[in-house]
Design a protein around this motif. Structure first.
Motif, PDB file in Angstrom:
ATOM      1  N   VAL A   1      30.842  28.419  56.491  1.00 51.65           N
ATOM      2  CA  VAL A   1      30.375  27.501  55.456  1.00 51.65           C
ATOM      3  C   VAL A   1      31.567  27.063  54.616  1.00 51.65           C
ATOM      4  O   VAL A   1      32.349  27.898  54.158  1.00 51.65           O
ATOM      5  CB  VAL A   1      29.323  28.159  54.539  1.00 51.65           C
TER       6      VAL A   1
ATOM      7  N   PHE B   1      32.322  24.929  51.248  1.00 46.47           N
ATOM      8  CA  PHE B   1      31.798  24.192  50.101  1.00 46.47           C
ATOM      9  C   PHE B   1      32.913  23.393  49.482  1.00 46.47           C
ATOM     10  O   PHE B   1      33.672  23.914  48.678  1.00 46.47           O
ATOM     11  CB  PHE B   1      31.256  25.157  49.047  1.00 46.47           C
TER      12      PHE B   1
ATOM     13  N   ARG C   1      34.474  23.943  45.782  1.00 43.92           N
ATOM     14  CA  ARG C   1      34.302  25.247  45.142  1.00 43.92           C
ATOM     15  C   ARG C   1      35.010  26.323  45.942  1.00 43.92           C
ATOM     16  O   ARG C   1      34.478  26.919  46.845  1.00 43.92           O
ATOM     17  CB  ARG C   1      32.820  25.562  44.984  1.00 43.92           C
ATOM     18  N   SER C   2      36.244  26.528  45.603  1.00 38.68           N
ATOM     19  CA  SER C   2      37.095  27.397  46.395  1.00 38.68           C
ATOM     20  C   SER C   2      36.819  28.868  46.143  1.00 38.68           C
ATOM     21  O   SER C   2      36.476  29.278  45.060  1.00 38.68           O
ATOM     22  CB  SER C   2      38.549  27.095  46.050  1.00 38.68           C
ATOM     23  N   GLN C   3      36.960  29.657  47.170  1.00 42.45           N
ATOM     24  CA  GLN C   3      36.825  31.101  47.048  1.00 42.45           C
ATOM     25  C   GLN C   3      38.176  31.764  47.300  1.00 42.45           C
ATOM     26  O   GLN C   3      38.278  32.961  47.460  1.00 42.45           O
ATOM     27  CB  GLN C   3      35.817  31.625  48.077  1.00 42.45           C
ATOM     28  N   LEU C   4      39.209  30.946  47.360  1.00 46.29           N
ATOM     29  CA  LEU C   4      40.530  31.486  47.692  1.00 46.29           C
ATOM     30  C   LEU C   4      41.126  32.215  46.497  1.00 46.29           C
ATOM     31  O   LEU C   4      40.738  31.983  45.357  1.00 46.29           O
ATOM     32  CB  LEU C   4      41.452  30.335  48.110  1.00 46.29           C
ATOM     33  N   TRP C   5      42.084  33.073  46.780  1.00 48.12           N
ATOM     34  CA  TRP C   5      42.767  33.813  45.714  1.00 48.12           C
ATOM     35  C   TRP C   5      43.873  32.948  45.155  1.00 48.12           C
ATOM     36  O   TRP C   5      44.935  32.808  45.763  1.00 48.12           O
ATOM     37  CB  TRP C   5      43.315  35.141  46.249  1.00 48.12           C
ATOM     38  N   TRP C   6      43.601  32.388  44.035  1.00 48.35           N
ATOM     39  CA  TRP C   6      44.428  31.369  43.421  1.00 48.35           C
ATOM     40  C   TRP C   6      45.909  31.729  43.334  1.00 48.35           C
ATOM     41  O   TRP C   6      46.776  30.915  43.615  1.00 48.35           O
ATOM     42  CB  TRP C   6      43.867  31.109  42.021  1.00 48.35           C
TER      43      TRP C   6
ATOM     44  N   ARG D   1      47.607  28.291  44.475  1.00 45.58           N
ATOM     45  CA  ARG D   1      47.662  27.328  43.373  1.00 45.58           C
ATOM     46  C   ARG D   1      48.693  26.235  43.609  1.00 45.58           C
ATOM     47  O   ARG D   1      48.613  25.170  43.007  1.00 45.58           O
ATOM     48  CB  ARG D   1      47.920  28.034  42.045  1.00 45.58           C
TER      49      ARG D   1
END
Lengths: 262, 264, 336
Positions: free
Chosen positions: C101, C103, C106-111, C155
């Motif tokens: 999935v 999205f 809407r990131s779920q990554l470790w900034w 980032r």
């Protein structure tokens, strides 16, 4: 001037969206006052300690608890937010003074707190715990002046923290530190007259006493008229000193922003 | 949620913190100052009045330290995670959690495991140890086990309550001020409860089990009688934590279900 | 074999009503009222293994709600929904191992950590064997050319790079279905192209079924052979892209250069929309004759130098579809 009033109104109405929390706020204030009232009753009982009765201490606690809702030192996260998002650039390009913008939005939300939290809480506390009237009309006038000083000093301290955060980039840590100093030296919980000698004189030299101890003490009339006058003058002096510091720092901060591009 | 995954998360969280180590240590220092302030004000208070409801400074220090220490342990796994849930629900970042093959609650609390509470632990841990030595208690193995168990249990109670509050953001969309209220109510247990009379003791024993965090364990360790619980039930106190945590977890999962629109 | 079965699915939300003004705010301290909003209304479709389907519609059409229901995040208010043979929210964990999935924003990554760390964690969350993890990661790294920023903190990545990372991550556990919610939004043309190409490869070579929502018709044209169009919660089109074009894109633009200005021209089937003397542009509406017939008839009568025929692009086909729907609704409202 009109623009600043608008900012105040805007932040007043923004707070409206928190209105479902009004009940919880009233409950929270009640809990805080209740805790302090019971503690004072437990340690002072029906007598007096150093000429202060439990009933006076309860009034002291009510004033301090409710004033905390009005103070203006919590804007650093707002400044930090616009610093990190870059919104500060657009805020600076407006033909407005940035600190006055912050002040007016702070006053707007304090106004909201006054209407929806402080006044209802005051009535509840009055009913539940009793409230001693001000020592005299003169003391009440002094109390109002002291509240003015509390607002101005709390704003300047918060603003100072926000400006330091331009360099330190951690407003959160600075806020915690400020909070620590306020806890000890403002007399919000324990009035300075109960402090040991050395601590008392240290607190007397610092600006934090104006955020809690001074207004409540003036209201209760535990200070003589001359002592009150001296304190108020001291408060004005602190405001002036802080004003000079933040003014200098603000200029440097803007220069830093311009050079580094935010 | 496996232990392996948890350790992986902790390693990443540490690595993340060390990216901004200056910031991290500044925050730690700031929190140490702030909590030292809290201790100082109580100390100043007792300097003046000698005791609160018969509890002396080391006893109050013990009481307050258990409260703060267990809060730090519990909040490291729940406070920020639960406070930010409101925002996650609003902007939809929570959704990403629900498409992972893990328990969403366990993943959320471990993903947000907050190393910043080390400051709270340092301050409250050192005062706790000081208070225990200053009190000159006679230590038996049973008492040491009891203390350890009540600390774990206290942390679980705090987690349970914070979880319950966080779960309300699935239902009311806004939960922010409930956390504020939590801290205000939690302030009761900074002092010996008899100060506040019967009603508050009943409230904090049977409605919101704050009294089990520090008041009952400390009373039992200090051999003080309490109004509501007798000495015989002191071993029931450590059970309160797991119970609370389970209740909070159940309520949270109920909240997620509601958020998903699965009835309720 | 179909892997997604949607049958008469409806989703309604409850929303609290706010009372305006100062008096309203005092009022809402005491009362609360809510209104029901239907985001998805009685929608049915089925998607077969290996299909690539574009799910589109204007903002607020209920696209995301549908994706959330299929991924088990939301539960339908009524109707039945099966993904991989399971009811999604009941078999959430089981299905999630077979699903990827993404999205959009809407990131779920470790900034603050290198990209590689986020991938690494994914390995633990999905409990992937090292060899499978490695080979899938290598496949994605190469096709999405990610090697240059693998060790950079998230980032510092551009939006396009971040989206590539998100997509790669969603494929590491070899899902059978890939859901993408607006995967190309806000990206530049090159990044969009690369992602489209990659998704097509994944669909064709790895046989991963793809369901994507988008506003960009080019995404659909490049990746999907089938599209489902929704509007205000209703399904308004389900079929192939070319069929919709035939159905609605019956206009063609014919530009003719004459040797000299022939003056007024009367030809059945062609409507003059722009007249620059020797260059005239006509709108051709498909009917019983073809556009070639029309043009050759014209060439027989007038001195035609050159002619070009332009087919309407898919964007305007969709625009027309929406306009028609609006029109219908307005008529319905006027009658009702």
């Amino acid at each position: 001037m009109k623009a600043y009033i608008m900012f105040g109104v805007k932040s007043f109405t923004k707070q409206m969206s928190y209105r479902s929390e009004v009940w919880l706020r009233l409950l929270g204030n009640f809990a805080v006052i209740f805790i302090q009232a019971e503690i004072w009753k437990a340690v002072i009982g029906s007598g007096q300690v150093d000429g202060v009765s439990a009933q006076q201490m309860i009034t002291y606690s009510i004033i301090n608890t409710l004033m905390l809702a009005l103070l203006l030192h919590r804007m650093s996260s707002q400044v930090d937010g616009s610093l990190k998002s870059g919104a500060i650039a657009s805020e600076l390009t407006k033909p407005l003074s940035y600190p006055l913008f912050l002040l007016s939005s702070g006053l707007g939300s304090s106004g909201y707190q006054l209407v929806f939290t402080v006044i209802p809480s005051l009535l509840i506390a009055w009913f539940a715990f009793g409230l001693i009237p001000p020592a005299s009309g003169l003391h009440f006038a002094g109390f109002l002046a002291a509240i003015g000083l509390a607002l101005s000093i709390s704003f300047l301290l918060g603003y100072l923290i926000s400006l330091i955060a331009f360099w330190v980039m951690n407003h959160f840590a600075l806020d915690w530190m400020l909070g620590g100093f306020i806890t000890i030296f403002s007399g919000t919980f324990l009035p300075l007259w109960f402090f040991p000698e050395a601590w008392q004189s240290a607190a007397g030299w610092l600006p934090f006493q104006f955020l809690g101890y001074v207004p409540a003490a003036v209201y209760l009339g535990t200070l003589s008229v001359t002592e009150t006058m001296v304190l108020l003058v001291k408060g004005v002096a602190w405001s002036a000193i802080l004003l000079v510091i933040v003014h200098k720092l603000w200029k440097k901060a803007v220069r830093r922003l311009v050079i580094q591009g935010g | 949620m496996t232990l392996r995954l948890f350790w992986k998360l902790v390693r990443l969280l540490m690595k993340e913190r060390m990216e901004y180590r200056g910031d991290f240590f500044l925050a730690i220092a700031a929190q140490i100052i702030s909590y030292t302030g809290d201790y100082i004000i109580i100390w100043l208070f007792i300097q003046k009045f000698n005791h609160i409801a018969g509890w002396t400074w080391p006893e109050i220090a013990l009481l307050y330290s258990i409260s703060l220490f267990t809060y730090a342990l519990g909040a490291a796994f729940s406070f920020v995670q639960m406070r930010d849930l409101e925002g996650q629900v609003n902007n939809g970042t929570l959704d990403a959690l629900l498409v992972k093959p893990v328990n969403p609650y366990l993943y959320l609390i471990c993903r947000g495991f907050n190393l910043g509470y080390i400051a709270h632990l340092v301050v409250s841990g050192s005062v706790l140890i000081w208070a225990l030595t200053a009190l000159d208690l006679e230590w038996s193995a049973m008492q040491i086990i009891y203390l350890v168990l009540t600390i774990i249990s206290g942390a679980l109670i705090q987690t349970g309550i914070l979880t319950t509050i966080g779960a309300t953001s699935f239902i009311w969309v806004r939960s922010g001020f409930l956390f504020n209220l939590f801290f205000k109510i939690k302030d009761f247990i900074s002092y010996p409860l008899p100060v506040f009379g019967t009603f508050i003791q009943i409230l904090l024993t049977f409605v919101i089990p704050f009294a089990f965090i520090n008041y009952y364990p400390a009373s039992f360790l200090l051999s003080r009688d309490t109004m509501l619980l007798s000495d015989e039930v002191m071993w029931l106190v450590p059970l309160m934590g797991p119970l609370c945590c389970l209740a909070g977890y159940r309520f949270w999962m109920y909240g997620v279900n509601r958020y998903q629109g699965a009835g309720g | 074999m179909s892997i997604i079965e949607v049958d008469g699915v409806t989703k309604t939300y409850r929303q609290y009503k706010r009372f305006p003004g100062l008096l309203g705010s005092v009022r809402s301290l005491f009362t609360r009222q809510y209104v029901e909003e239907t985001a998805v209304r009685d929608i049915s479709f089925s998607i077969g293994e290996g299909e690539a389907v574009g799910y589109l519609g204007p903002n607020g059409a209920g696209k995301s709600t549908m994706i959330k229901m299929m991924t088990g995040i939301l539960v339908p208010t009524s109707g039945s929904l099966r993904v991989l043979g399971n009811i999604p929210h009941e078999k959430r964990k089981q299905n999630s191992r077979e699903m990827g999935v993404v999205f959009g924003q809407r990131s779920q990554l470790w900034w603050d950590l290198p990209v590689m760390d986020s991938f690494d964690l994914h390995k633990y969350v999905y409990r992937l064997p090292e060899s499978q993890f490695r080979s899938n990661l290598d496949f994605c790294t190469e096709l999405l050319s990610m090697s240059s920023f693998m060790q950079k903190p998230v980032r510092q990545l551009s939006l396009g790079q971040r989206m590539r990372v998100e997509i790669a991550m969603s494929l590491l556990h070899e899902p059978r279905i890939l859901f993408l919610d607006e995967p190309t939004i806000g990206l530049d043309v090159i990044a969009k192209d690369q992602i489209r190409q990659f998704l097509r490869t994944v669909n064709e070579e790895k046989k991963v079924s793809i369901i994507l929502t988008t506003h960009d018709m080019k995404d659909i044209e490049a990746i999907c052979s089938r599209m489902i169009v929704v509007n205000k919660g209703n399904l308004v089109y389900d079929g192939s892209v070319s069929h919709l074009r035939n159905q609605l894109g019956n206009e063609q633009r014919v530009t003719i250069d004459f040797r000299f200005d022939p003056g007024t021209i009367e030809t059945p089937g062609l409507t003059l929309i722009q007249d620059n003397g020797v260059r005239k542009t006509f709108l051709f509406e498909r009917s019983h004759t073809t556009v070639f017939e029309c043009v050759s008839r014209l060439a027989a009568q007038y001195p035609v130098e050159d002619a070009s025929i332009e087919t309407e692009d898919i964007d305007s086909v969709i625009r027309k579809l929406y306009q028609q729907l609006d029109q219908k609704e307005r008529e319905r409202r006027e009658i009702g």
